[in-house]
Design a protein around this motif. Structure first.
Motif, PDB file in Angstrom:
ATOM      1  N   GLY A  55      46.125  46.796  70.174  1.00  0.00           N
ATOM      2  CA  GLY A  55      46.361  45.764  69.167  1.00  0.00           C
ATOM      3  C   GLY A  55      45.327  45.737  68.053  1.00  0.00           C
ATOM      4  O   GLY A  55      45.464  44.980  67.093  1.00  0.00           O
ATOM      5  N   ASN A  56      44.262  46.562  68.158  1.00  0.00           N
ATOM      6  CA  ASN A  56      43.262  46.615  67.081  1.00  0.00           C
ATOM      7  C   ASN A  56      43.891  47.154  65.798  1.00  0.00           C
ATOM      8  O   ASN A  56      44.767  48.027  65.826  1.00  0.00           O
ATOM      9  N   PHE A  57      43.421  46.619  64.684  1.00  0.00           N
ATOM     10  CA  PHE A  57      43.791  47.133  63.370  1.00  0.00           C
ATOM     11  C   PHE A  57      42.707  48.137  62.982  1.00  0.00           C
ATOM     12  O   PHE A  57      41.544  47.779  62.819  1.00  0.00           O
TER      13      PHE A  57
ATOM     14  N   TYR B 179      47.357  55.795  67.468  1.00  0.00           N
ATOM     15  CA  TYR B 179      48.689  55.239  67.729  1.00  0.00           C
ATOM     16  C   TYR B 179      48.994  55.268  69.226  1.00  0.00           C
ATOM     17  O   TYR B 179      49.520  54.305  69.787  1.00  0.00           O
ATOM     18  N   ASP B 180      48.647  56.367  69.874  1.00  0.00           N
ATOM     19  CA  ASP B 180      48.860  56.478  71.322  1.00  0.00           C
ATOM     20  C   ASP B 180      48.027  55.467  72.098  1.00  0.00           C
ATOM     21  O   ASP B 180      48.399  55.070  73.213  1.00  0.00           O
ATOM     22  N   LEU B 181      46.914  55.046  71.511  1.00  0.00           N
ATOM     23  CA  LEU B 181      46.059  54.049  72.161  1.00  0.00           C
ATOM     24  C   LEU B 181      46.517  52.624  71.885  1.00  0.00           C
ATOM     25  O   LEU B 181      45.950  51.679  72.435  1.00  0.00           O
ATOM     26  N   GLY B 182      47.533  52.474  71.016  1.00  0.00           N
ATOM     27  CA  GLY B 182      48.136  51.159  70.827  1.00  0.00           C
ATOM     28  C   GLY B 182      47.648  50.356  69.648  1.00  0.00           C
ATOM     29  O   GLY B 182      47.671  49.115  69.684  1.00  0.00           O
ATOM     30  N   ILE B 183      47.207  51.008  68.560  1.00  0.00           N
ATOM     31  CA  ILE B 183      46.777  50.234  67.397  1.00  0.00           C
ATOM     32  C   ILE B 183      47.959  49.472  66.806  1.00  0.00           C
ATOM     33  O   ILE B 183      49.117  49.867  66.943  1.00  0.00           O
ATOM     34  N   SER B 184      47.656  48.376  66.118  1.00  0.00           N
ATOM     35  CA  SER B 184      48.701  47.568  65.489  1.00  0.00           C
ATOM     36  C   SER B 184      48.970  48.030  64.061  1.00  0.00           C
ATOM     37  O   SER B 184      50.084  47.895  63.552  1.00  0.00           O
ATOM     38  N   GLY B 185      47.956  48.571  63.407  1.00  0.00           N
ATOM     39  CA  GLY B 185      48.109  49.033  62.036  1.00  0.00           C
ATOM     40  C   GLY B 185      46.928  49.921  61.666  1.00  0.00           C
ATOM     41  O   GLY B 185      45.942  50.018  62.410  1.00  0.00           O
ATOM     42  N   LEU B 186      47.020  50.569  60.505  1.00  0.00           N
ATOM     43  CA  LEU B 186      45.987  51.523  60.087  1.00  0.00           C
ATOM     44  C   LEU B 186      45.751  51.406  58.588  1.00  0.00           C
ATOM     45  O   LEU B 186      46.710  51.385  57.804  1.00  0.00           O
TER      46      LEU B 186
ATOM     47  N   SER C 163      44.866  42.151  67.298  1.00  0.00           N
ATOM     48  CA  SER C 163      43.877  41.496  68.160  1.00  0.00           C
ATOM     49  C   SER C 163      42.494  41.450  67.504  1.00  0.00           C
ATOM     50  O   SER C 163      41.728  40.521  67.715  1.00  0.00           O
ATOM     51  N   TRP C 164      42.151  42.478  66.721  1.00  0.00           N
ATOM     52  CA  TRP C 164      40.878  42.502  65.986  1.00  0.00           C
ATOM     53  C   TRP C 164      40.898  43.724  65.072  1.00  0.00           C
ATOM     54  O   TRP C 164      41.821  44.531  65.117  1.00  0.00           O
TER      55      TRP C 164
END
Length: 398
Positions: free
Chosen positions: A46-48, A71-78, A29-30
């Motif tokens: 969805g944040n990267f 990850y628990d907050l829902g990130i899309s990637g790191l 998402s951003w």
């Protein structure tokens, strides 16, 4: 929609995927640079996420802890960069990322800066938004334009690989959601659900046009003989609604309007689908089905369309034609068998006794019913429609 796979395709200097390859289809998402806690106040699903190991705010131990929290907050990637590349990413972090399918990128200190990554992600996100808007504007004009002439259709349709010599159908995806205590979090989840839905629709084999309109999602796709598009929509919505992050909180249903051969009729298809939105929870469709179409509504569509007896009789006759034609040609009683099966609580033995036939004969007739009707008799949505037709013809027209 943009995914982590699109970030990988940027081939930014010094950026390397080190884990989580199976999660590259996660929607982005951003981009979010981790600096200020608590992260939940700043990060959307969805944040990267981007982290710099500077040994002031972050050492490697703090990065591992933060990665789990994000990850628990829902990130899309790191993506992680280590100051002056002083140390490698620990194997435990890499193994964990592979285990949870989280794309993990390493950014060399002398390679691309986080500013480069952030700007690059922003550019492809904005380009994607322009593409989505262009598609949405065209679909909007098809559905609600005042002058949809043949020249307009031919000129614009070629850009989207539409062929209106074939029939098309409009679908409206209605999203039902429950609200918790934190409305802002609910909105973030809904927005992320929308992004995931957009991604999954873009990847469908039937290649529908898609737009978000007044909190609904509108599809336009070619109607095929094998109903493959309906089946694909059903599978996409089931899979999305079963994801842990959405299950129990967000669910969707697609309502399909009538098939159209003329683009000028698409607005009517949309309106008829729209008229069923408020009634969808009262219609006799299976709970496991995510798509409500004319074939599922059966007789009930006449209730919302000022139907008359002639229309209803025509529908019932057409629905029962395979059984009645077979009975007439072979001097059998499949229509009566279907009705007896219903009256006896769908018990094979009880229906056989009622018809004074052997149980094996009853099983043979039921198999023949499935063959002629084209669906299994445990599909109670379809079976109910057939039973309604038998009942209507017997009570009103015989």
């Amino acid at each position: 929609m943009i995914t982590c796979k699109d970030i990988l395709k940027l081939n930014l200097d010094g950026v390397e995927l080190v884990a989580g390859e199976s999660g590259l289809d996660r929607v982005v998402s951003w981009a979010y640079l981790c600096q200020t806690k608590p992260y939940a106040d700043h990060m959307s699903r969805g944040n990267f996420a981007l982290i710099v190991v500077d040994y002031v705010r972050f050492d490697m131990e703090e990065v591992i802890y933060t990665a789990h929290e994000l990850y628990d907050l829902g990130i899309s990637g790191l993506a992680i960069s280590v100051m002056e590349d002083k140390e490698d990413l620990p194997s435990s972090l890499i193994e964990w990322a592979n285990e949870v399918n989280l794309p993990l990128f390493y950014v060399r200190w002398e390679g691309a800066s986080f500013v480069d990554i952030d700007q690059s992600i922003g550019k492809i996100l904005l380009a994607d938004e322009v593409k989505i808007k262009k598609t949405g504007d065209y679909l909007y004009n098809l559905l609600f334009g005042y002058d949809i002439n043949q020249r307009y259709v031919e000129k614009i349709s070629a850009q989207f690989n539409l062929d209106f010599s074939k029939p098309y159908r409009v679908g409206i995806i209605v999203v039902d959601r429950s609200y918790g205590v934190n409305l802002e979090t609910d909105e973030h989840n809904y927005e992320y659900y929308s992004n995931c839905l957009n991604r999954d629709v873009e990847n469908m084999e039937c290649h529908p046009l898609f737009m978000k309109f007044l909190n609904k999602f509108v599809l336009l796709f070619e109607e095929k003989f094998d109903k493959s598009a309906e089946k694909e929509i059903d599978e996409v919505l089931k899979k999305l609604d079963e994801l842990p992050r959405f299950k129990g909180n967000i669910r969707s249903t697609c309502i399909l309007g009538p098939v159209c051969s003329n683009p000028a009729d698409l607005s009517k298809s949309y309106q008829q689908a729209k008229n069923l939105i408020s009634k969808k929870d009262y219609l006799p469709h299976s709970r496991n089905k995510k798509v409500i179409s004319a074939s599922v509504l059966g007789l009930h569509k006449f209730m919302f369309n000022s139907g008359n007896q002639a229309e209803i009789l025509e529908y019932c006759t057409e629905k029962l034609r395979p059984l009645e034609d077979y009975d007439h040609a072979n001097r059998t009683n499949l229509v009566e068998t279907c009705w007896a099966y219903y009256l006896n609580g769908f018990s094979v033995s009880a229906a056989a006794d009622d018809l004074f036939i052997h149980r094996n004969s009853m099983l043979y007739r039921l198999n023949k019913l499935e063959e002629l009707l084209g669906f299994p008799l445990d599909d109670y949505t379809e079976l109910l429609d057939v039973l309604n037709c038998i009942y209507v013809k017997r009570m009103l027209f015989v």
